[in-house]
Motif scaffolding. Structure first.
Motif, PDB file in Angstrom:
ATOM      1  N   ARG A   1     -25.052  47.628 -20.616  1.00 45.42           N
ATOM      2  CA  ARG A   1     -24.790  48.959 -20.071  1.00 45.42           C
ATOM      3  C   ARG A   1     -23.643  49.659 -20.792  1.00 45.42           C
ATOM      4  O   ARG A   1     -23.640  50.888 -20.941  1.00 45.42           O
TER       5      ARG A   1
ATOM      6  N   GLY B   1     -29.995  45.784 -18.828  1.00 46.26           N
ATOM      7  CA  GLY B   1     -28.860  45.426 -17.986  1.00 46.26           C
ATOM      8  C   GLY B   1     -29.271  45.201 -16.542  1.00 46.26           C
ATOM      9  O   GLY B   1     -28.865  44.213 -15.908  1.00 46.26           O
ATOM     10  N   ASP B   2     -30.094  46.087 -16.007  1.00 45.41           N
ATOM     11  CA  ASP B   2     -30.541  45.953 -14.624  1.00 45.41           C
ATOM     12  C   ASP B   2     -31.440  44.719 -14.457  1.00 45.41           C
ATOM     13  O   ASP B   2     -31.398  44.038 -13.424  1.00 45.41           O
ATOM     14  N   TRP B   3     -32.258  44.443 -15.466  1.00 50.71           N
ATOM     15  CA  TRP B   3     -33.131  43.264 -15.410  1.00 50.71           C
ATOM     16  C   TRP B   3     -32.296  41.985 -15.385  1.00 50.71           C
ATOM     17  O   TRP B   3     -32.571  41.070 -14.588  1.00 50.71           O
TER      18      TRP B   3
ATOM     19  N   GLU C   1     -29.264  41.627 -14.308  1.00 48.64           N
ATOM     20  CA  GLU C   1     -28.582  41.512 -13.015  1.00 48.64           C
ATOM     21  C   GLU C   1     -29.537  41.011 -11.929  1.00 48.64           C
ATOM     22  O   GLU C   1     -29.189  40.122 -11.142  1.00 48.64           O
ATOM     23  N   SER C   2     -30.729  41.563 -11.895  1.00 49.59           N
ATOM     24  CA  SER C   2     -31.700  41.121 -10.890  1.00 49.59           C
ATOM     25  C   SER C   2     -32.144  39.693 -11.154  1.00 49.59           C
ATOM     26  O   SER C   2     -32.369  38.919 -10.214  1.00 49.59           O
TER      27      SER C   2
ATOM     28  N   ASP D   1     -29.948  50.087 -20.611  1.00 50.37           N
ATOM     29  CA  ASP D   1     -29.633  50.061 -19.185  1.00 50.37           C
ATOM     30  C   ASP D   1     -30.727  49.362 -18.379  1.00 50.37           C
ATOM     31  O   ASP D   1     -30.450  48.733 -17.361  1.00 50.37           O
ATOM     32  N   LYS D   2     -31.958  49.463 -18.864  1.00 49.15           N
ATOM     33  CA  LYS D   2     -33.055  48.762 -18.196  1.00 49.15           C
ATOM     34  C   LYS D   2     -32.899  47.247 -18.379  1.00 49.15           C
ATOM     35  O   LYS D   2     -33.121  46.475 -17.445  1.00 49.15           O
TER      36      LYS D   2
ATOM     37  N   ARG E   1     -20.342  43.258 -13.616  1.00 45.06           N
ATOM     38  CA  ARG E   1     -21.710  42.969 -13.176  1.00 45.06           C
ATOM     39  C   ARG E   1     -22.492  42.332 -14.314  1.00 45.06           C
ATOM     40  O   ARG E   1     -22.285  42.669 -15.485  1.00 45.06           O
TER      41      ARG E   1
ATOM     42  N   GLY F   1     -25.248  42.101 -16.921  1.00 45.01           N
ATOM     43  CA  GLY F   1     -25.927  43.205 -17.603  1.00 45.01           C
ATOM     44  C   GLY F   1     -24.989  44.253 -18.145  1.00 45.01           C
ATOM     45  O   GLY F   1     -25.401  45.119 -18.919  1.00 45.01           O
ATOM     46  N   ASP F   2     -23.702  44.218 -17.751  1.00 45.32           N
ATOM     47  CA  ASP F   2     -22.752  45.211 -18.263  1.00 45.32           C
ATOM     48  C   ASP F   2     -22.558  45.087 -19.770  1.00 45.32           C
ATOM     49  O   ASP F   2     -22.160  46.058 -20.427  1.00 45.32           O
TER      50      ASP F   2
END
Length: 612
Positions: free
Chosen positions: A218, A254-256, A258-259, A251-252, A212, A214-215
């Motif tokens: 992560r 990483g999620d950013w 990905e989005s 992790d934040k 994914r 952002g990994d």
């Protein structure tokens, strides 16, 4: 990272500064229109610097003094055909320096610049001169007034929805259509460049081995967070929301990322690993063998970009005894976090950012931790760096004062690397005095401190060598207090249960973490293509400052980053979030120009002096 020339004192009549700036720009344009290179160069001070980001040079290049200006204009003026120089906001004056933002046009594009004038021999002359390419004529991004409609009004039996068009594009990419640009590496650098190329209409593909986007963040140790503040770290087009934390947890981030890939519609293949690449002079393209979700696939891009991370090629020393050590041993990039090591003994080799972060997290989980310092380290406290080093450009106060991220980037870019250290030294002198008690405690604990080769501190160390520093977010106090033990020297071998230093000291260990940094990015090129190509490319990163780990000669810009290299159609991209954001614009414009068949003669392509 800032200096005081940008903050007008309010004591000088701004109309005077404005008139002087307009007069200089008008005179400079007249000299250029007349193709009078000597007159144009004479408008620069005896000590002066012109930094160009693509607009004149199709390169990222800095020339020095009148001789450098003469050479640049003699080589580029006729084809660039610059005109339309005008100020875009009122000029200011502070401490005898007039600062003016301006716009201009060239034969193929539109640009922005920043001028600083000083008085020499009774005349206003340029001290620093920044020119940047914003867009290419006829190939502007579809933004603001040019944004796409999204919906097709009317009735049509052949209608395809937005989603259907995206699906068709995704299905054809890599099979019936080839990417013009292949970006290897899908971290923040690859994603930023992918979004730029998407907006410019350049067929591109970003690939990454992780499942994914952002990994890359992560999968790092769980305490990792950005040490740079949020205002410094925005991605292109979409800024972090106003409630985003000042320091982003991994992790934040990483999620950013990905989005962001989804929202910006970046063509992105996860679980895809590049296996090999070769260049065909005859075909004018690369052949890149990849494995996507376990299946082999061949891609044929025209341009190949390595966005594999400036800190992406781990430097893992080969130490005798690694095969007999009974505990865990790994590089900091592979460190899983502290959870499994409670009650055990850990030895962390290194004393920079990752080493401190890992030591701090291990100590919090009741691990007996020893840090092994092999050479001196520069440490700056996070709050001091925020207030003194970054505040004028990247802070809530700067935003309130009208210094947008884009404006801050250009202000910082306008300071040539040759003299940047002179603006940094006073800032770090302030930090040293402000945090004197902290530094005294560290030195009393035996920690080897330094302030860079010339006292210029963290950012110059970063630009010159990309290592040798720690932004303290608390772990340095553990060393100063003795909670994290400190040892010095080189590691000579491992035993079954200990690390042995060169003086014979044995450090008992169940875990050994080598926080020993990263090698030059051209190591990725050697792995994917071959060593000969890596050597033709040469060392990546550094300025040629002739300071530790940054050998001369002086190059004036980051080696081989974001610009043409000695290997045709091979590009290197990366750096921190700020650099990924800022320089992706100029790399994307260089690639767009080539995609559209615009002539791009490169001025000042540097020679290769070092291969690693």
């Amino acid at each position: 990272m800032t200096e005081t020339l940008e903050r007008p004192s309010g004591t000088t009549d701004p109309s005077s500064a404005q008139a002087r700036a307009e007069a200089w720009l008008s005179g400079f344009e007249a000299a250029l229109v007349a193709r009078d290179v000597e007159r144009a160069a004479g408008m620069f001070a005896t000590e002066s610097y012109w930094r160009d980001l693509v607009s004149f040079t199709w390169n990222i290049a800095t020339v020095e003094h009148r001789a450098g200006v003469t050479d640049l204009l003699s080589s580029t003026l006729e084809r660039t055909d610059p005109s339309g120089f005008r100020t875009t906001e009122p000029a200011t004056e502070d401490d005898g320096v007039v600062t003016a933002w301006f716009a201009f046009v060239t034969a193929v594009g539109r640009g922005t610049g920043l001028l600083r004038l000083v008085v020499e021999d009774g005349e206003d002359r340029a001290f620093t001169f920044l020119t940047t390419l914003d867009e290419l004529k006829g190939h502007e991004e579809q933004r603001r007034g040019r944004r796409p409609m999204g919906a097709e009004h009317g009735a049509s039996k052949q209608r395809s929805t937005w989603k259907e068009k995206r699906q068709q594009e995704a299905e054809s990419l890599g099979s019936t259509t080839q990417p013009y640009v292949l970006v290897v590496g899908g971290g923040q650098g690859g994603i930023a460049l992918g979004s730029r190329l998407r907006q410019l209409g350049v067929p591109a593909l970003v690939i990454d081995k992780h499942p994914r986007p952002g990994d890359q963040w992560r999968n790092r140790y769980k305490s990792l967070c950005l040490h740079d503040p949020v205002w410094y770290d925005h991605l292109p087009y979409i800024k972090f929301p106003d409630n985003w934390p000042v320091f982003s947890p991994k992790d934040k981030i990483g999620d950013w990322l990905e989005s962001y890939v989804k929202v910006m519609e970046v063509p992105y293949w996860s679980s895809t690993e590049a296996k090999s690449a070769s260049w065909s002079e005859e075909a004018g393209e690369w052949t890149v063998e990849v494995e996507r979700e376990g299946q082999p696939l061949r891609l044929r891009p025209t341009h190949l970009v390595f966005a594999t991370g400036m800190s992406g090629k781990p430097r893992m020393p080969e130490i005798p005894g690694m095969d007999v050590f009974k505990g865990d041993v790994h590089h900091s990039s592979q460190h899983p976090g502290p959870d499994a090591y409670a009650g055990k003994k850990a030895v962390v080799i290194g004393s920079n950012n990752s080493a401190f972060d890992i030591c701090g997290a291990l100590w919090e989980h009741d691990v007996d931790v020893t840090m092994v310092q092999r050479s001196s380290t520069h440490i700056v406290k996070s709050d001091s760096l925020m207030e003194i080093g970054l505040g004028a450009l990247y802070s809530e106060e700067a935003v309130a004062a009208g210094v947008t991220t884009e404006k801050a980037d250009l202000i910082f870019a306008s300071l040539p690397y040759r003299i940047l250290h002179t603006f940094q030294i006073p800032l770090y002198d302030q930090m040293r005095e402000r945090d004197k008690d902290f530094y005294d405690r560290l030195e009393k604990a035996g920690f080897w401190l330094d302030w860079g080769a010339d006292g210029s501190g963290l950012f110059m160390k970063y630009l010159r060598r990309g290592s040798g520093y720690y932004i303290d977010v608390g772990a340095a106090d553990l060393v100063a207090n003795g909670d994290v033990k400190l040892a010095h020297g080189q590691v000579t071998r491992l035993t079954e249960d200990a690390v042995v230093l060169e003086d014979g000291t044995e450090l008992p260990a169940d875990l050994v973490v080598f926080a020993t940094g990263y090698n030059s990015m051209n190591g990725w090129v050697a792995d994917l293509i071959d060593q000969e190509t890596a050597d033709r490319l040469g060392k990546v990163w550094g300025l040629g400052s002739d300071t530790p780990k940054d050998p001369g000669p002086w190059e004036g810009e980051q080696r081989n980053m974001w610009k043409p290299t000695q290997v045709p159609n091979l590009w290197m991209h990366g750096g921190n979030l700020h650099q990924s954001r800022h320089y992706s614009q100029f790399l994307a414009l260089q690639l767009k120009a080539r995609f559209e068949g615009i002539d791009t003669p490169v001025y000042g392509l540097p020679e290769v002096h070092h291969t690693s």
